[in-house]
Design a protein around this motif. Structure first.
Motif, mmCIF file in Angstrom:
data_model
loop_
_atom_site.group_PDB
_atom_site.id
_atom_site.type_symbol
_atom_site.label_atom_id
_atom_site.label_comp_id
_atom_site.label_asym_id
_atom_site.label_seq_id
_atom_site.Cartn_x
_atom_site.Cartn_y
_atom_site.Cartn_z
ATOM 1 N N ARG A 1 16.612 -7.118 -42.673
ATOM 2 C CA ARG A 1 17.995 -7.362 -42.236
ATOM 3 C C ARG A 1 18.011 -8.028 -40.863
ATOM 4 O O ARG A 1 18.781 -8.971 -40.614
ATOM 5 C CB ARG A 1 18.761 -6.030 -42.179
ATOM 6 N N ALA A 2 17.142 -7.558 -39.950
ATOM 7 C CA ALA A 2 17.068 -8.167 -38.624
ATOM 8 C C ALA A 2 16.572 -9.607 -38.708
ATOM 9 O O ALA A 2 17.099 -10.497 -38.031
ATOM 10 C CB ALA A 2 16.157 -7.335 -37.720
ATOM 11 N N LEU A 3 15.577 -9.873 -39.548
ATOM 12 C CA LEU A 3 15.056 -11.235 -39.697
ATOM 13 C C LEU A 3 16.095 -12.157 -40.308
ATOM 14 O O LEU A 3 16.111 -13.361 -40.038
ATOM 15 C CB LEU A 3 13.788 -11.235 -40.554
ATOM 16 N N MET A 4 16.975 -11.604 -41.142
ATOM 17 C CA MET A 4 18.040 -12.391 -41.773
ATOM 18 C C MET A 4 19.000 -12.949 -40.732
ATOM 19 O O MET A 4 19.689 -13.941 -40.973
ATOM 20 C CB MET A 4 18.788 -11.513 -42.776
ATOM 21 N N GLN A 5 19.057 -12.331 -39.558
ATOM 22 C CA GLN A 5 19.901 -12.841 -38.478
ATOM 23 C C GLN A 5 19.356 -14.146 -37.899
ATOM 24 O O GLN A 5 20.039 -14.820 -37.140
ATOM 25 C CB GLN A 5 19.981 -11.810 -37.340
ATOM 26 N N LYS A 6 18.082 -14.461 -38.197
ATOM 27 C CA LYS A 6 17.379 -15.595 -37.582
ATOM 28 C C LYS A 6 17.318 -15.404 -36.063
ATOM 29 O O LYS A 6 17.736 -16.273 -35.287
ATOM 30 C CB LYS A 6 18.044 -16.921 -37.951
ATOM 31 N N PRO A 7 16.772 -14.271 -35.628
ATOM 32 C CA PRO A 7 16.782 -13.950 -34.208
ATOM 33 C C PRO A 7 15.685 -14.669 -33.432
ATOM 34 O O PRO A 7 14.724 -15.189 -34.014
ATOM 35 C CB PRO A 7 16.520 -12.438 -34.208
ATOM 36 N N THR A 8 15.836 -14.683 -32.121
ATOM 37 C CA THR A 8 14.749 -15.108 -31.237
ATOM 38 C C THR A 8 14.113 -13.887 -30.577
ATOM 39 O O THR A 8 12.977 -13.950 -30.117
ATOM 40 C CB THR A 8 15.263 -16.072 -30.144
ATOM 41 N N ILE A 9 14.868 -12.774 -30.541
ATOM 42 C CA ILE A 9 14.375 -11.518 -29.974
ATOM 43 C C ILE A 9 14.544 -10.421 -31.018
ATOM 44 O O ILE A 9 15.595 -10.315 -31.650
ATOM 45 C CB ILE A 9 15.156 -11.136 -28.695
ATOM 46 N N LEU A 10 13.506 -9.600 -31.186
ATOM 47 C CA LEU A 10 13.580 -8.454 -32.088
ATOM 48 C C LEU A 10 13.335 -7.187 -31.286
ATOM 49 O O LEU A 10 12.275 -7.024 -30.677
ATOM 50 C CB LEU A 10 12.531 -8.577 -33.199
ATOM 51 N N LEU A 11 14.331 -6.294 -31.261
ATOM 52 C CA LEU A 11 14.220 -5.012 -30.580
ATOM 53 C C LEU A 11 14.067 -3.921 -31.640
ATOM 54 O O LEU A 11 14.883 -3.827 -32.551
ATOM 55 C CB LEU A 11 15.470 -4.729 -29.738
ATOM 56 N N ALA A 12 13.028 -3.108 -31.527
ATOM 57 C CA ALA A 12 12.790 -2.051 -32.520
ATOM 58 C C ALA A 12 12.509 -0.737 -31.798
ATOM 59 O O ALA A 12 11.591 -0.647 -30.987
ATOM 60 C CB ALA A 12 11.626 -2.427 -33.424
ATOM 61 N N LYS B 1 28.293 -14.956 -28.068
ATOM 62 C CA LYS B 1 27.840 -16.106 -28.844
ATOM 63 C C LYS B 1 26.355 -16.032 -29.176
ATOM 64 O O LYS B 1 25.904 -16.602 -30.167
ATOM 65 C CB LYS B 1 28.143 -17.409 -28.080
ATOM 66 N N MET B 2 25.588 -15.326 -28.325
ATOM 67 C CA MET B 2 24.147 -15.274 -28.547
ATOM 68 C C MET B 2 23.691 -13.938 -29.140
ATOM 69 O O MET B 2 22.511 -13.747 -29.418
ATOM 70 C CB MET B 2 23.388 -15.540 -27.240
ATOM 71 N N MET B 3 24.633 -13.016 -29.387
ATOM 72 C CA MET B 3 24.259 -11.695 -29.880
ATOM 73 C C MET B 3 23.516 -11.743 -31.212
ATOM 74 O O MET B 3 22.617 -10.944 -31.464
ATOM 75 C CB MET B 3 25.503 -10.802 -30.008
ATOM 76 N N HIS B 4 23.887 -12.707 -32.077
ATOM 77 C CA HIS B 4 23.222 -12.802 -33.374
ATOM 78 C C HIS B 4 21.747 -13.134 -33.233
ATOM 79 O O HIS B 4 20.958 -12.925 -34.159
ATOM 80 C CB HIS B 4 23.905 -13.869 -34.243
ATOM 81 N N SER B 5 21.346 -13.674 -32.060
ATOM 82 C CA SER B 5 19.941 -14.038 -31.850
ATOM 83 C C SER B 5 19.100 -12.845 -31.400
ATOM 84 O O SER B 5 17.894 -12.986 -31.172
ATOM 85 C CB SER B 5 19.833 -15.170 -30.817
ATOM 86 N N ILE B 6 19.738 -11.670 -31.264
ATOM 87 C CA ILE B 6 19.011 -10.447 -30.905
ATOM 88 C C ILE B 6 19.063 -9.492 -32.096
ATOM 89 O O ILE B 6 20.110 -8.931 -32.417
ATOM 90 C CB ILE B 6 19.619 -9.771 -29.659
ATOM 91 N N GLY B 7 17.951 -9.330 -32.762
ATOM 92 C CA GLY B 7 17.862 -8.378 -33.868
ATOM 93 C C GLY B 7 17.536 -7.004 -33.320
ATOM 94 O O GLY B 7 16.551 -6.854 -32.598
ATOM 95 N N TYR B 8 18.352 -6.019 -33.648
ATOM 96 C CA TYR B 8 18.176 -4.668 -33.103
ATOM 97 C C TYR B 8 18.013 -3.670 -34.239
ATOM 98 O O TYR B 8 18.860 -3.588 -35.130
ATOM 99 C CB TYR B 8 19.387 -4.302 -32.242
ATOM 100 N N ILE B 9 16.910 -2.921 -34.211
ATOM 101 C CA ILE B 9 16.666 -1.874 -35.201
ATOM 102 C C ILE B 9 16.671 -0.533 -34.477
ATOM 103 O O ILE B 9 15.726 -0.213 -33.756
ATOM 104 C CB ILE B 9 15.317 -2.084 -35.917
ATOM 105 N N PRO B 10 17.735 0.265 -34.642
ATOM 106 C CA PRO B 10 17.811 1.560 -33.953
ATOM 107 C C PRO B 10 16.886 2.582 -34.607
ATOM 108 O O PRO B 10 16.347 2.347 -35.696
ATOM 109 C CB PRO B 10 19.279 1.958 -34.127
ATOM 110 N N GLN B 11 16.734 3.730 -33.947
ATOM 111 C CA GLN B 11 15.861 4.780 -34.474
ATOM 112 C C GLN B 11 16.274 5.213 -35.872
ATOM 113 O O GLN B 11 15.433 5.483 -36.726
ATOM 114 C CB GLN B 11 15.859 5.987 -33.535
ATOM 115 N N ASN B 12 17.594 5.290 -36.115
ATOM 116 C CA ASN B 12 18.056 5.739 -37.436
ATOM 117 C C ASN B 12 18.134 4.599 -38.454
ATOM 118 O O ASN B 12 18.612 4.794 -39.571
ATOM 119 C CB ASN B 12 19.411 6.438 -37.316
ATOM 120 N N LEU B 13 17.664 3.418 -38.049
ATOM 121 C CA LEU B 13 17.591 2.194 -38.862
ATOM 122 C C LEU B 13 18.941 1.541 -39.125
ATOM 123 O O LEU B 13 19.019 0.336 -39.285
ATOM 124 C CB LEU B 13 16.881 2.456 -40.195
ATOM 125 N N GLY B 14 20.035 2.313 -39.195
ATOM 126 C CA GLY B 14 21.362 1.741 -39.362
ATOM 127 C C GLY B 14 21.608 1.111 -40.718
ATOM 128 O O GLY B 14 22.437 0.204 -40.844
#
Length: 276
Positions: free
Chosen positions: A176-187, A94-107
């Motif tokens: 794309r990560a910001l579009m999730q409306k996250p509280t956490i951004l992992l890059a 339920k909270m996964m959308h609040s974590i924006g994740y940007i992998p090395q290959n950008l995805g």
């Protein structure tokens, strides 16, 4: 001692904490034979910029995978806002959308336009039919356009991603990560392979978004100078161990973990490791 009685229907909400991410004695392995991370203790304040620095294979990316539930520790505990990250757990899902994740290959999806890549971040908010048909409401499209402006891609909404420069692709991944409306951004290594000017443009963009949206930004780096310039605190990972936690106060590098190293010793130790 005076007792405080609580009503049956208290008006306050759930307890909150300044510590949005907490790891306690975390060990993890990919093959059950050796450990990629050993005895990691880590605490990250809400709304801050936190960097993880180390050489290739030190375990930096593994830390991010543990934070977003892609991996489960062999032992120890992890809490993200009091929730244990595990993709099979309903509460965490339920909270996964609040974590924006940007992998090395950008995805990114290279053969579709910039705006369609960015709108992927809104998919969790759509109903089943909208999601299947990728039919985005007008307000989501307007939000994507606002974020496109924020990351400096105005005029490139309809350009396919494979046509963009390396720096522009990173801007799309951030949008794309910001579009999730996250509280956490992992890059993960988002500025690797970029020249110094472009790298700082991307770091400035993330720092600006972090302040605007009160994000907790956690970024993996290999560049200690860049990490210290932008992060409130920097964890140094070496061979699966967190050996230092440092930050800048004024013109001084402060060692928060051991308290017995000066600036020159910290930088000399890292520079020695970088040359190996």
């Amino acid at each position: 001692m005076k007792q405080i009685q609580m009503t049956q229907n208290p008006s306050f909400s759930l307890i909150s904490t300044n510590k949005i991410i907490q790891m306690n004695d975390v060990w993890t392995s990919y093959d059950s034979k050796s450990f990629a991370l050993e005895g990691i203790n880590l605490s990250i304040d809400r709304g801050t910029n936190y960097a993880i620095v180390g050489q290739s294979g030190s375990g930096k990316s593994t830390l991010l995978k543990l934070m977003n539930g892609m991996m489960i520790p062999s032992k120890g505990t992890i809490k993200i806002d009091y929730v244990t990250p595990n993709m099979n757990d309903k509460k965490f899902k339920k909270m996964m959308h609040s974590i924006g994740y940007i992998p090395q290959n950008l995805g990114l999806v290279k053969n579709i336009p910039v705006i369609e890549n960015i709108l992927i971040g809104a998919l969790p908010r759509l109903n089943t039919i909208q999601s299947l048909l990728k039919k985005f409401p007008e307000h989501e499209i307007k939000e994507a356009q606002r974020i496109i402006s924020l990351v400096g891609l105005t005029g490139k909404e309809d350009r396919k991603v494979y046509m963009l420069s390396g720096g522009e692709k990173r801007r799309v991944a951030i949008a794309r990560a910001l579009m999730q409306k996250p509280t956490i951004l992992l890059a993960d290594e988002i500025v690797s392979e970029l020249d110094h000017v472009t790298a700082r443009e991307i770091m400035n963009l993330i720092a600006d978004a972090q302040k605007r949206m009160n994000l907790t930004a956690i970024m993996v780096h290999h560049d200690m100078q860049l990490a210290l310039e932008y992060a409130n605190r920097v964890a140094v990972i070496k061979e699966g161990h967190k050996i230092l936690e440092i930050g800048v106060e004024g013109e001084t590098i402060v060692d928060f973990q051991t308290g017995d190293m000066n600036t020159e010793e910290i930088m000399e130790m890292y520079n020695d490791d970088s040359e190996k």
